[in-house]
Design a protein around this motif. Structure first.
Motif, PDB file in Angstrom:
ATOM      1  N   ALA A   1       0.826  -1.208   0.000  1.00 12.86           N
ATOM      2  CA  ALA A   1       0.000   0.000   0.000  1.00 12.86           C
ATOM      3  C   ALA A   1       0.859   1.255   0.000  1.00 12.86           C
ATOM      4  CB  ALA A   1      -0.929   0.004   1.211  1.00 12.86           C
ATOM      5  N   ASP A   2       2.006   1.200   0.685  1.00 10.99           N
ATOM      6  CA  ASP A   2       2.903   2.361   0.714  1.00 10.99           C
ATOM      7  C   ASP A   2       3.595   2.557  -0.629  1.00 10.99           C
ATOM      8  OD1 ASP A   2       2.182   2.593   3.339  1.00 10.99           O
ATOM      9  OD2 ASP A   2       4.096   1.917   4.170  1.00 10.99           O
ATOM     10  N   GLN A   3       4.030   1.440  -1.258  1.00 15.84           N
ATOM     11  CA  GLN A   3       4.709   1.552  -2.550  1.00 15.84           C
ATOM     12  C   GLN A   3       3.767   2.093  -3.620  1.00 15.84           C
ATOM     13  OE1 GLN A   3       7.337  -2.035  -3.421  1.00 15.84           O
ATOM     14  NE2 GLN A   3       6.306  -2.781  -1.587  1.00 15.84           N
ATOM     15  N   LEU A   4       2.621   1.456  -3.756  1.00 21.10           N
ATOM     16  CA  LEU A   4       1.684   1.863  -4.808  1.00 21.10           C
ATOM     17  C   LEU A   4       0.981   3.169  -4.459  1.00 21.10           C
ATOM     18  CD1 LEU A   4       0.227  -1.610  -5.801  1.00 21.10           C
ATOM     19  CD2 LEU A   4       2.050  -0.303  -6.889  1.00 21.10           C
ATOM     20  N   GLY A   5       0.830   3.407  -3.165  1.00 16.01           N
ATOM     21  CA  GLY A   5       0.247   4.681  -2.749  1.00 16.01           C
ATOM     22  C   GLY A   5       1.117   5.852  -3.157  1.00 16.01           C
ATOM     23  N   THR A   6       2.431   5.668  -3.088  1.00 14.81           N
ATOM     24  CA  THR A   6       3.363   6.718  -3.514  1.00 14.81           C
ATOM     25  C   THR A   6       3.228   6.968  -5.011  1.00 14.81           C
ATOM     26  OG1 THR A   6       4.921   6.127  -1.767  1.00 14.81           O
ATOM     27  CG2 THR A   6       5.787   7.381  -3.635  1.00 14.81           C
ATOM     28  N   LEU A   7       3.182   5.889  -5.791  1.00 14.96           N
ATOM     29  CA  LEU A   7       3.035   6.051  -7.233  1.00 14.96           C
ATOM     30  C   LEU A   7       1.680   6.671  -7.581  1.00 14.96           C
ATOM     31  CD1 LEU A   7       4.642   2.759  -8.604  1.00 14.96           C
ATOM     32  CD2 LEU A   7       5.721   4.908  -7.909  1.00 14.96           C
ATOM     33  N   ARG A   8       0.662   6.299  -6.823  1.00 15.60           N
ATOM     34  CA  ARG A   8      -0.668   6.886  -7.046  1.00 15.60           C
ATOM     35  C   ARG A   8      -0.644   8.386  -6.748  1.00 15.60           C
ATOM     36  NH1 ARG A   8      -3.948   3.947  -3.434  1.00 15.60           N
ATOM     37  NH2 ARG A   8      -3.328   5.511  -1.900  1.00 15.60           N
ATOM     38  N   ASP A   9       0.042   8.764  -5.663  1.00 10.46           N
ATOM     39  CA  ASP A   9       0.143  10.190  -5.314  1.00 10.46           C
ATOM     40  C   ASP A   9       0.863  10.962  -6.422  1.00 10.46           C
ATOM     41  OD1 ASP A   9      -1.121   9.642  -2.943  1.00 10.46           O
ATOM     42  OD2 ASP A   9       0.710   9.685  -1.725  1.00 10.46           O
ATOM     43  N   LEU A  10       1.920  10.364  -6.960  1.00  9.24           N
ATOM     44  CA  LEU A  10       2.669  11.010  -8.041  1.00  9.24           C
ATOM     45  C   LEU A  10       1.801  11.168  -9.288  1.00  9.24           C
ATOM     46  CD1 LEU A  10       6.026   9.132  -7.489  1.00  9.24           C
ATOM     47  CD2 LEU A  10       5.758  11.623  -7.409  1.00  9.24           C
ATOM     48  N   ARG A  11       0.917  10.228  -9.482  1.00 10.39           N
ATOM     49  CA  ARG A  11      -0.009  10.351 -10.619  1.00 10.39           C
ATOM     50  C   ARG A  11      -0.994  11.491 -10.380  1.00 10.39           C
ATOM     51  NH1 ARG A  11      -4.017   5.727 -13.372  1.00 10.39           N
ATOM     52  NH2 ARG A  11      -4.685   7.083 -15.075  1.00 10.39           N
ATOM     53  N   VAL A  12      -1.507  11.573  -9.163  1.00 14.61           N
ATOM     54  CA  VAL A  12      -2.430  12.662  -8.824  1.00 14.61           C
ATOM     55  C   VAL A  12      -1.749  14.013  -8.996  1.00 14.61           C
ATOM     56  CG1 VAL A  12      -3.719  13.729  -6.939  1.00 14.61           C
ATOM     57  CG2 VAL A  12      -3.829  11.244  -7.267  1.00 14.61           C
ATOM     58  N   GLU A  13      -0.458  14.057  -8.680  1.00 17.03           N
ATOM     59  CA  GLU A  13       0.308  15.299  -8.806  1.00 17.03           C
ATOM     60  C   GLU A  13       0.639  15.635 -10.258  1.00 17.03           C
ATOM     61  OE1 GLU A  13       3.750  14.803  -6.316  1.00 17.03           O
ATOM     62  OE2 GLU A  13       2.506  14.108  -4.639  1.00 17.03           O
ATOM     63  N   GLY A  14       0.343  14.723 -11.174  1.00 19.99           N
ATOM     64  CA  GLY A  14       0.596  14.975 -12.581  1.00 19.99           C
ATOM     65  C   GLY A  14       1.988  14.623 -13.044  1.00 19.99           C
ATOM     66  N   LYS A  15       2.781  13.985 -12.190  1.00 19.55           N
ATOM     67  CA  LYS A  15       4.150  13.626 -12.558  1.00 19.55           C
ATOM     68  C   LYS A  15       4.228  12.253 -13.220  1.00 19.55           C
ATOM     69  CE  LYS A  15       6.076  16.490  -8.897  1.00 19.55           C
ATOM     70  NZ  LYS A  15       6.856  16.554  -7.651  1.00 19.55           N
ATOM     71  N   VAL A  16       3.170  11.463 -13.102  1.00 18.33           N
ATOM     72  CA  VAL A  16       3.086  10.128 -13.686  1.00 18.33           C
ATOM     73  C   VAL A  16       1.748  10.001 -14.392  1.00 18.33           C
ATOM     74  CG1 VAL A  16       2.907   7.666 -13.151  1.00 18.33           C
ATOM     75  CG2 VAL A  16       4.622   9.067 -11.991  1.00 18.33           C
ATOM     76  N   GLY A  17       1.770   9.426 -15.582  1.00 18.92           N
ATOM     77  CA  GLY A  17       0.529   9.255 -16.326  1.00 18.92           C
ATOM     78  C   GLY A  17      -0.159   7.939 -16.044  1.00 18.92           C
ATOM     79  N   ARG A  18       0.618   6.852 -16.082  1.00 11.97           N
ATOM     80  CA  ARG A  18       0.079   5.509 -15.878  1.00 11.97           C
ATOM     81  C   ARG A  18       1.084   4.694 -15.082  1.00 11.97           C
ATOM     82  NH1 ARG A  18      -0.270   7.964 -20.096  1.00 11.97           N
ATOM     83  NH2 ARG A  18      -2.223   8.418 -21.185  1.00 11.97           N
ATOM     84  N   ILE A  19       0.586   3.686 -14.373  1.00 11.18           N
ATOM     85  CA  ILE A  19       1.421   2.890 -13.471  1.00 11.18           C
ATOM     86  C   ILE A  19       1.487   1.448 -13.954  1.00 11.18           C
ATOM     87  CG2 ILE A  19       1.644   2.011 -11.110  1.00 11.18           C
ATOM     88  CD1 ILE A  19       0.152   4.589 -10.210  1.00 11.18           C
ATOM     89  N   GLY A  20       2.696   0.886 -13.979  1.00 12.69           N
ATOM     90  CA  GLY A  20       2.886  -0.508 -14.349  1.00 12.69           C
ATOM     91  C   GLY A  20       3.698  -1.249 -13.306  1.00 12.69           C
TER      92      GLY A  20
ATOM     93  N   ASP B   1      -3.188  -9.027  -8.819  1.00 15.00           N
ATOM     94  CA  ASP B   1      -4.532  -8.853  -8.246  1.00 15.00           C
ATOM     95  C   ASP B   1      -4.491  -7.921  -7.036  1.00 15.00           C
ATOM     96  OD1 ASP B   1      -5.654 -10.480 -10.156  1.00 15.00           O
ATOM     97  OD2 ASP B   1      -5.681 -12.279  -8.886  1.00 15.00           O
ATOM     98  N   GLN B   2      -3.496  -8.120  -6.179  1.00 14.37           N
ATOM     99  CA  GLN B   2      -3.362  -7.258  -4.996  1.00 14.37           C
ATOM    100  C   GLN B   2      -3.092  -5.816  -5.398  1.00 14.37           C
ATOM    101  OE1 GLN B   2      -0.669  -8.867  -1.884  1.00 14.37           O
ATOM    102  NE2 GLN B   2      -0.844 -10.832  -2.949  1.00 14.37           N
TER     103      GLN B   2
END
Length: 279
Positions: A133-152, A162-163
């Motif tokens: 949750a911390d790893q993907l939450g960070t990437l999700r936050d970066l996406r919200v901030e507009g620094k990341v478009g999509r996550i892989g 699945d998780q």
């Protein structure tokens, strides 16, 4: 007819046959000049998806691509990966998915690639010592901030995929997969069902003399090289398959990209399919 394009995340259109930049030399000298030429030639030949990572030279590979290709042509996607960092007194590379590390590597990638947003950012490995949750939450936050478009993601199991999808929309998965190594077949199937791009790394692998002979036989029949047959098989294997063969040579690059024009008959594909079956 096999489609030559795919929309990552449903909207980011790329040519399915891309380029892996990992093998490009980054040290100063003639080898680097050759690497710049290869990267530029890839784009000249219509590549729109180039794969790199923070791990590749600690960002040096990202800098090389920017030197070669910036300002980037419209439609070019450079995907990078974060989550592996030097650690300990020997500065050995280890999986590290701590939020501060991920955020710092993304900021560095933005600077090195000279962009304001990374259209596709992949987690190089899931860190077992950091809550998912911390790893993907960070990437999700970066996406919200507009620094990341999509996550892989990279090198994940079906369960891990699945998780992860409980926390973020997963646009791509980058796992090892090729004609002779199909350990991650279940992951490919899961990606197909969800419309997730599957980027096989090490898309071409050497086999035993028997498998090499069969691949060579098909190559002779279609007037192609064994490498082109292996890549053509991948493109035929699944519509979500986006191979990213890498090389540091222009002639190999041109050979790889020409695989898109290799037509395999159903009988030939079946023969290649059987190479993976147990004796």
């Amino acid at each position: 007819m096999t489609s030559t394009v795919f929309r990552i995340g449903g909207d980011l259109e790329v040519r399915r046959l891309g380029f892996g930049a990992m093998h490009l030399p980054t040290e100063v000298g003639p080898a680097r000049e050759s690497a710049l030429t290869v990267a530029r030639r890839a784009v000249e030949l219509g590549v729109t998806l180039i794969d790199t990572a923070h791990l590749y030279g600690g960002g040096a590979n990202e800098e090389l691509l920017a030197e070669a290709l910036y300002p980037y042509p419209d439609g070019l996607v450079i995907t990078t990966k974060v989550g592996v960092a030097p650690s300990g007194p020997r500065r050995e590379w280890k999986v590290d998915g701590r939020p501060a590390v991920l955020r710092a590597q993304v900021e560095h990638a933005l600077h090195r690639l000279r962009v304001e947003r990374i259209e596709l950012l992949q987690l190089h490995r899931i860190d077992p010592e950091t809550p998912l949750a911390d790893q993907l939450g960070t990437l999700r936050d970066l996406r919200v901030e507009g620094k990341v478009g999509r996550i892989g993601l990279s090198e994940v199991t079906v369960s891990e995929l699945d998780q992860a999808r409980q926390f973020v929309d997963v646009a791509s998965v980058q796992n090892r997969y090729n004609l002779l190594d199909r350990e991650h077949e279940p992951v490919l199937t899961a990606c197909e069902r969800a419309g997730i791009a599957f980027l096989p790394w090490r898309p071409v692998a050497a086999g035993t003399s028997g498998t090499k002979a069969e691949i060579a036989a098909v190559a002779s029949e279609v007037g192609a090289t064994p490498t082109q047959v292996a890549l053509a098989w991948l493109l035929n294997r699944s519509p979500v398959m986006l191979p990213i063969p890498g090389t540091a040579r222009v002639d190999h690059l041109e050979e790889n990209l020409a695989a898109e024009g290799v037509d395999l008959t159903p009988v030939q594909r079946a023969r290649l399919d059987r190479l993976h079956e147990p004796a």
